[in-house]
Scaffold this motif. Structure first.
Motif, mmCIF file in Angstrom:
data_model
loop_
_atom_site.group_PDB
_atom_site.id
_atom_site.type_symbol
_atom_site.label_atom_id
_atom_site.label_comp_id
_atom_site.label_asym_id
_atom_site.label_seq_id
_atom_site.Cartn_x
_atom_site.Cartn_y
_atom_site.Cartn_z
ATOM 1 N N THR A 232 -0.918 -5.151 -10.688
ATOM 2 C CA THR A 232 0.157 -4.336 -10.123
ATOM 3 C C THR A 232 0.068 -2.899 -10.600
ATOM 4 O O THR A 232 0.146 -1.951 -9.812
ATOM 5 N N SER A 233 -0.093 -2.726 -11.909
ATOM 6 C CA SER A 233 -0.095 -1.370 -12.460
ATOM 7 C C SER A 233 -1.297 -0.569 -11.980
ATOM 8 O O SER A 233 -1.171 0.619 -11.659
ATOM 9 N N ARG A 234 -2.453 -1.202 -11.916
ATOM 10 C CA ARG A 234 -3.639 -0.467 -11.458
ATOM 11 C C ARG A 234 -3.560 -0.150 -9.970
ATOM 12 O O ARG A 234 -4.066 0.880 -9.519
ATOM 13 N N PHE A 235 -2.906 -1.008 -9.208
ATOM 14 C CA PHE A 235 -2.718 -0.720 -7.785
ATOM 15 C C PHE A 235 -1.838 0.515 -7.617
ATOM 16 O O PHE A 235 -2.202 1.463 -6.909
ATOM 17 N N PHE A 236 -0.678 0.508 -8.283
ATOM 18 C CA PHE A 236 0.224 1.654 -8.153
ATOM 19 C C PHE A 236 -0.338 2.889 -8.846
ATOM 20 O O PHE A 236 -0.029 4.021 -8.456
ATOM 21 N N GLY A 237 -1.175 2.673 -9.876
ATOM 22 C CA GLY A 237 -1.843 3.806 -10.498
ATOM 23 C C GLY A 237 -2.798 4.493 -9.545
ATOM 24 O O GLY A 237 -3.018 5.708 -9.625
ATOM 25 N N SER A 238 -3.376 3.715 -8.614
ATOM 26 C CA SER A 238 -4.290 4.278 -7.619
ATOM 27 C C SER A 238 -3.537 4.911 -6.451
ATOM 28 O O SER A 238 -4.050 5.817 -5.794
ATOM 29 N N PHE A 239 -2.331 4.407 -6.192
ATOM 30 C CA PHE A 239 -1.526 4.907 -5.071
ATOM 31 C C PHE A 239 -0.122 5.255 -5.560
ATOM 32 O O PHE A 239 0.859 4.616 -5.173
ATOM 33 N N PRO A 240 0.003 6.276 -6.425
ATOM 34 C CA PRO A 240 1.301 6.567 -7.039
ATOM 35 C C PRO A 240 2.386 6.975 -6.046
ATOM 36 O O PRO A 240 3.576 6.823 -6.344
ATOM 37 N N TRP A 241 1.975 7.460 -4.882
ATOM 38 C CA TRP A 241 2.967 7.845 -3.883
ATOM 39 C C TRP A 241 3.767 6.644 -3.363
ATOM 40 O O TRP A 241 4.841 6.796 -2.792
ATOM 41 N N MET A 242 3.263 5.423 -3.594
ATOM 42 C CA MET A 242 3.953 4.228 -3.127
ATOM 43 C C MET A 242 5.086 3.797 -4.054
ATOM 44 O O MET A 242 5.907 2.949 -3.686
ATOM 45 N N ILE A 243 5.129 4.361 -5.246
ATOM 46 C CA ILE A 243 6.110 3.902 -6.222
ATOM 47 C C ILE A 243 7.536 4.201 -5.759
ATOM 48 O O ILE A 243 8.404 3.318 -5.755
ATOM 49 N N ARG A 244 7.798 5.438 -5.370
ATOM 50 C CA ARG A 244 9.180 5.827 -5.067
ATOM 51 C C ARG A 244 9.792 5.035 -3.912
ATOM 52 O O ARG A 244 10.941 4.578 -4.030
#
Length: 270
Positions: A232-244
């Motif tokens: 999960t963390s590495r996925f969102f680390g690669s696509f940080p714009w998806m977090i918000r």
């Protein structure tokens, strides 16, 4: 006999690592600013450790420790940078002292200690340096921005240093825990820390000690605990714009987890 130094050894993850190393028969050098905590831990170990009282937020204290790494601790086989700090809160609400403390303890001090220990390990073409990083070094979340900045920096240093020292026989690794059941996590749970800590399973200090042993034995650049949380963390680390956009759903799940965590400790959620 293998000699290992552990910072932040007085409690939590550091104490669990010390107990795991003691079971392996390592000669221990335990570093903490709390002498009482070190004494209590030492009483539970099979062999008496060397204890060093050191405030890792003090550059003068750290320099004295670095001098020891270059002199009477030059035979050190393992360095574990475990000490860390987090002060949860929005950046605008934190003072300069809190910012400096994160960068000093979480980033500057581990780099200084690794740099001091490296020449002796390189000369022997043997040794291991492991740092407790965090999934906060992979993904940055609101109210943890300064903490993540320090851990992102530590991860970056480890990645480059690993490449430099691997051909010279010295292992450099980072351990990346999800939330761990320590006093620091309890403080976050009761003082406005990120509820996203509680989306995944809360690990035990012993889980992280096991991950640390894995890093020492294998020399892997990165060891995650649990491995599933790293996806999960590495996925969102690669696509940080998806977090918000996904944050409301994640926070709802995290709040449920926080309440369960506190209930298990007999505490009510605020």
């Amino acid at each position: 006999m293998t000699k290992a130094l552990i910072t932040g050894a007085g409690s939590g993850i550091g104490a669990a690592i010390a107990r795991a190393f003691d079971k392996r028969g390592y000669s221990l050098v335990l570093v903490d600013r709390d002498a009482t905590a070190l004494d209590a831990l030492a009483a539970t170990l099979g062999a008496a450790p060397e204890k060093i009282i050191c405030d890792l937020a003090s550059r003068d204290n750290v320099e004295l420790l670095c001098e020891r790494l270059r002199s009477d601790l030059a035979d050190l086989d393992i360095l574990v940078n475990n000490a860390g700090i987090i002060v949860p809160g929005a950046v605008a609400d934190l003072d300069q002292a809190a910012l400096d403390l994160h960068l000093e303890i979480n980033l500057r001090t581990p780099i200084r200690l690794m740099r001091a220990a490296a020449p002796q390990m390189i000369a022997r073409r043997n040794g291991a340096m492991v740092s407790t990083v965090s999934l906060g070094g992979i993904i940055s979340l609101k109210d943890s921005a300064i903490y993540s900045a320090s851990k992102f920096g530590l991860r970056g240093f480890i990645c480059g240093f690993h490449q430099e020292l691997a051909p010279l026989g010295v292992k450099v690794s980072g351990v990346y825990p999800a939330a761990v059941d320590t006093p620091m996590l309890l403080h976050e749970a009761t003082h406005g820390g990120s509820v996203l800590n509680f989306v995944d399973k809360v690990m035990t200090p012993e889980d992280i000690a096991e991950a640390t042993l894995k890093a020492i034995d294998t020399g892997l650049l990165e060891v995650y605990s649990p491995w599933s949380a790293s996806l999960t963390s590495r996925f969102f680390g690669s696509f940080p714009w998806m977090i918000r956009p996904l944050l409301p759903v994640m926070e709802k799940l995290g709040e449920q987890g926080r309440r369960k965590f506190l209930a298990a400790k007999g505490l009510s959620a605020q």
